[in-house]
Design a protein around this motif. Structure first.
Motif, PDB file in Angstrom:
ATOM      1  N   ALA A 104     -11.078  10.486  18.304  1.00 27.65           N
ATOM      2  CA  ALA A 104     -11.185   9.160  19.327  1.00 27.65           C
ATOM      3  C   ALA A 104     -11.692   9.508  20.630  1.00 27.65           C
ATOM      4  O   ALA A 104     -11.574  10.952  20.888  1.00 27.65           O
ATOM      5  N   LEU A 105     -12.320   8.465  21.253  1.00 29.13           N
ATOM      6  CA  LEU A 105     -12.652   8.743  22.638  1.00 29.13           C
ATOM      7  C   LEU A 105     -12.230   7.461  23.464  1.00 29.13           C
ATOM      8  O   LEU A 105     -12.327   6.481  23.061  1.00 29.13           O
ATOM      9  N   ALA A 106     -11.699   7.846  24.518  1.00 30.48           N
ATOM     10  CA  ALA A 106     -11.452   6.864  25.446  1.00 30.48           C
ATOM     11  C   ALA A 106     -11.937   7.059  27.147  1.00 30.48           C
ATOM     12  O   ALA A 106     -11.827   8.287  27.376  1.00 30.48           O
ATOM     13  N   VAL A 107     -12.588   5.969  27.496  1.00 27.62           N
ATOM     14  CA  VAL A 107     -12.989   6.097  28.724  1.00 27.62           C
ATOM     15  C   VAL A 107     -12.644   4.979  29.863  1.00 27.62           C
ATOM     16  O   VAL A 107     -12.858   4.040  29.397  1.00 27.62           O
ATOM     17  N   MET A 108     -11.761   5.319  30.577  1.00 22.98           N
ATOM     18  CA  MET A 108     -11.080   4.132  31.438  1.00 22.98           C
ATOM     19  C   MET A 108     -11.571   4.242  32.951  1.00 22.98           C
ATOM     20  O   MET A 108     -11.511   5.460  33.447  1.00 22.98           O
ATOM     21  N   HIS A 109     -11.827   3.072  33.621  1.00 24.17           N
ATOM     22  CA  HIS A 109     -12.270   3.239  34.838  1.00 24.17           C
ATOM     23  C   HIS A 109     -10.699   2.729  35.681  1.00 24.17           C
ATOM     24  O   HIS A 109     -10.182   1.753  35.391  1.00 24.17           O
ATOM     25  N   SER A 110     -10.538   3.666  36.450  1.00 31.66           N
ATOM     26  CA  SER A 110      -9.141   3.462  37.121  1.00 31.66           C
ATOM     27  C   SER A 110      -9.011   2.404  38.089  1.00 31.66           C
ATOM     28  O   SER A 110      -7.875   1.716  38.150  1.00 31.66           O
ATOM     29  N   GLN A 111     -10.026   1.642  38.725  1.00 29.71           N
ATOM     30  CA  GLN A 111      -9.882   0.695  39.607  1.00 29.71           C
ATOM     31  C   GLN A 111     -10.075  -0.654  38.894  1.00 29.71           C
ATOM     32  O   GLN A 111      -9.099  -1.271  39.306  1.00 29.71           O
ATOM     33  N   THR A 112     -10.837  -0.666  37.802  1.00 28.11           N
ATOM     34  CA  THR A 112     -10.741  -2.003  37.311  1.00 28.11           C
ATOM     35  C   THR A 112      -9.951  -1.908  35.916  1.00 28.11           C
ATOM     36  O   THR A 112      -9.771  -3.218  35.286  1.00 28.11           O
ATOM     37  N   ARG A 113      -9.350  -0.937  35.695  1.00 26.01           N
ATOM     38  CA  ARG A 113      -8.415  -0.706  34.338  1.00 26.01           C
ATOM     39  C   ARG A 113      -9.333  -1.183  32.983  1.00 26.01           C
ATOM     40  O   ARG A 113      -8.790  -1.262  32.110  1.00 26.01           O
ATOM     41  N   ARG A 114     -10.610  -1.237  33.185  1.00 23.77           N
ATOM     42  CA  ARG A 114     -11.330  -1.414  31.826  1.00 23.77           C
ATOM     43  C   ARG A 114     -11.199   0.007  30.919  1.00 23.77           C
ATOM     44  O   ARG A 114     -11.581   1.102  31.467  1.00 23.77           O
ATOM     45  N   MET A 115     -10.854  -0.473  29.689  1.00 22.82           N
ATOM     46  CA  MET A 115     -10.680   0.864  28.875  1.00 22.82           C
ATOM     47  C   MET A 115     -11.789   0.591  27.618  1.00 22.82           C
ATOM     48  O   MET A 115     -11.961  -0.584  26.975  1.00 22.82           O
ATOM     49  N   LEU A 116     -12.505   1.603  27.216  1.00 19.12           N
ATOM     50  CA  LEU A 116     -13.502   1.687  26.349  1.00 19.12           C
ATOM     51  C   LEU A 116     -13.075   2.715  25.424  1.00 19.12           C
ATOM     52  O   LEU A 116     -12.796   3.598  25.917  1.00 19.12           O
ATOM     53  N   SER A 117     -13.054   2.308  23.968  1.00 26.17           N
ATOM     54  CA  SER A 117     -12.571   3.132  23.274  1.00 26.17           C
ATOM     55  C   SER A 117     -13.186   3.360  21.764  1.00 26.17           C
ATOM     56  O   SER A 117     -13.607   2.337  21.500  1.00 26.17           O
ATOM     57  N   THR A 118     -13.250   4.357  21.138  1.00 24.69           N
ATOM     58  CA  THR A 118     -13.820   4.342  19.633  1.00 24.69           C
ATOM     59  C   THR A 118     -13.336   5.527  18.909  1.00 24.69           C
ATOM     60  O   THR A 118     -12.767   6.489  19.380  1.00 24.69           O
ATOM     61  N   VAL A 119     -13.466   5.303  17.814  1.00 21.49           N
ATOM     62  CA  VAL A 119     -13.062   6.577  16.674  1.00 21.49           C
ATOM     63  C   VAL A 119     -14.231   6.718  15.965  1.00 21.49           C
ATOM     64  O   VAL A 119     -14.727   5.940  15.301  1.00 21.49           O
ATOM     65  N   GLU A 120     -14.431   7.912  15.832  1.00 29.88           N
ATOM     66  CA  GLU A 120     -15.718   8.295  14.674  1.00 29.88           C
ATOM     67  C   GLU A 120     -14.936   9.315  13.685  1.00 29.88           C
ATOM     68  O   GLU A 120     -13.977  10.345  13.964  1.00 29.88           O
ATOM     69  N   VAL A 121     -15.522   9.573  12.459  1.00 35.39           N
ATOM     70  CA  VAL A 121     -15.057  10.165  11.177  1.00 35.39           C
ATOM     71  C   VAL A 121     -16.142  11.199  10.678  1.00 35.39           C
ATOM     72  O   VAL A 121     -17.191  10.702  10.679  1.00 35.39           O
ATOM     73  N   SER A 122     -15.882  12.585  10.514  1.00 33.35           N
ATOM     74  CA  SER A 122     -16.677  13.159   9.820  1.00 33.35           C
ATOM     75  C   SER A 122     -15.963  13.530   8.494  1.00 33.35           C
ATOM     76  O   SER A 122     -14.976  14.054   8.602  1.00 33.35           O
ATOM     77  N   ASP A 123     -16.689  13.591   7.264  1.00 33.46           N
ATOM     78  CA  ASP A 123     -16.243  13.993   6.187  1.00 33.46           C
ATOM     79  C   ASP A 123     -16.753  15.319   5.985  1.00 33.46           C
ATOM     80  O   ASP A 123     -17.910  15.832   6.134  1.00 33.46           O
ATOM     81  N   ILE A 124     -15.684  16.304   5.809  1.00 25.84           N
ATOM     82  CA  ILE A 124     -15.932  17.787   5.702  1.00 25.84           C
ATOM     83  C   ILE A 124     -15.645  18.324   4.433  1.00 25.84           C
ATOM     84  O   ILE A 124     -14.399  17.972   3.928  1.00 25.84           O
ATOM     85  N   SER A 125     -16.350  18.898   3.609  1.00 26.80           N
ATOM     86  CA  SER A 125     -15.697  19.700   2.449  1.00 26.80           C
ATOM     87  C   SER A 125     -15.802  21.126   2.460  1.00 26.80           C
ATOM     88  O   SER A 125     -16.969  21.821   2.883  1.00 26.80           O
ATOM     89  N   PHE A 126     -14.754  21.780   2.467  1.00 30.22           N
ATOM     90  CA  PHE A 126     -14.419  23.246   2.510  1.00 30.22           C
ATOM     91  C   PHE A 126     -14.505  23.846   1.197  1.00 30.22           C
ATOM     92  O   PHE A 126     -13.958  23.356   0.289  1.00 30.22           O
TER      93      PHE A 126
END
Length: 188
Positions: A104-126
């Motif tokens: 997950a990634l979150a990027v927040m502007h402290s003055q406006t309190r605007r939060m942008l976030s996302t989740v990305e997935v990697s499928d990995i096979s060991f």
């Protein structure tokens, strides 16, 4: 507007270093165990957003970047191991199978309190791992600092296949980070 990374992770630092932007480091130090969820995507997003909120409350003139990552296999969530024995057990359980590296990634502007976030997935096979290479790996690397007890070198050593986001390299999705920073007013 300054950028503050809410993490001391060398991999997350690498993500910002790749962008060539100046930034400060201020780990959030939240109690991660106080935030729980059975869904790995939801858990990582909650943790990343809470880290961003905490650091944004301490830096009122910043865009705060935070992240979180877990490994998920067959309904089990693997966070950072508590000790080397648990790290070895995690790697045994991931050996010879497919799992998801969820970031997950979150990027927040402290003055406006605007939060942008996302989740990305990697499928990995060991590939199947020998006990000796598990022991050698946990002795050589700081496995207690990594979700699932591994980092990007282990993926190079152990993976048969990788599909999806390459977020395991920096523990932040760099391409999305660029988009979010621009949306928060940072020139990149």
């Amino acid at each position: 507007m300054k950028i503050v990374l809410a993490s001391a992770s060398q991999f997350r630092k690498r993500a910002l270093d790749m962008l060539g932007v100046p930034y400060e480091i201020c780990p959030s130090r939240i109690d991660e165990k106080a935030i729980r969820d059975n869904d790995p995507a939801s858990l990582t997003r909650k943790l990343a957003e809470e880290k961003a909120r905490k650091v944004a409350s301490e830096h009122l003139d910043a865009v705060v970047v935070s992240g979180d990552a877990v490994v998920s296999k067959a309904g089990r969530i693997y966070e950072k191991p508590r000790n080397l024995a648990e790290a070895a057990q995690f790697l045994r359980e991931l050996s010879g199978g497919e799992f998801q590296f969820v970031t997950a990634l979150a990027v927040m502007h402290s003055q406006t309190r605007r939060m942008l976030s996302t989740v990305e997935v990697s499928d990995i096979s060991f590939r199947p791992l020998a006990e000796g290479e598990i022991q050698s790996y946990i002795e050589k690397y700081s496995v207690l600092n990594y979700a699932g007890a591994f980092e990007s070198d282990a993926v190079l050593f152990f993976a048969d296949r990788i599909c999806g986001s390459y977020n395991f390299v920096t523990a932040l999705p760099v391409s999305r980070l660029i988009v979010f920073l621009r949306a928060q007013g940072i020139k990149i």
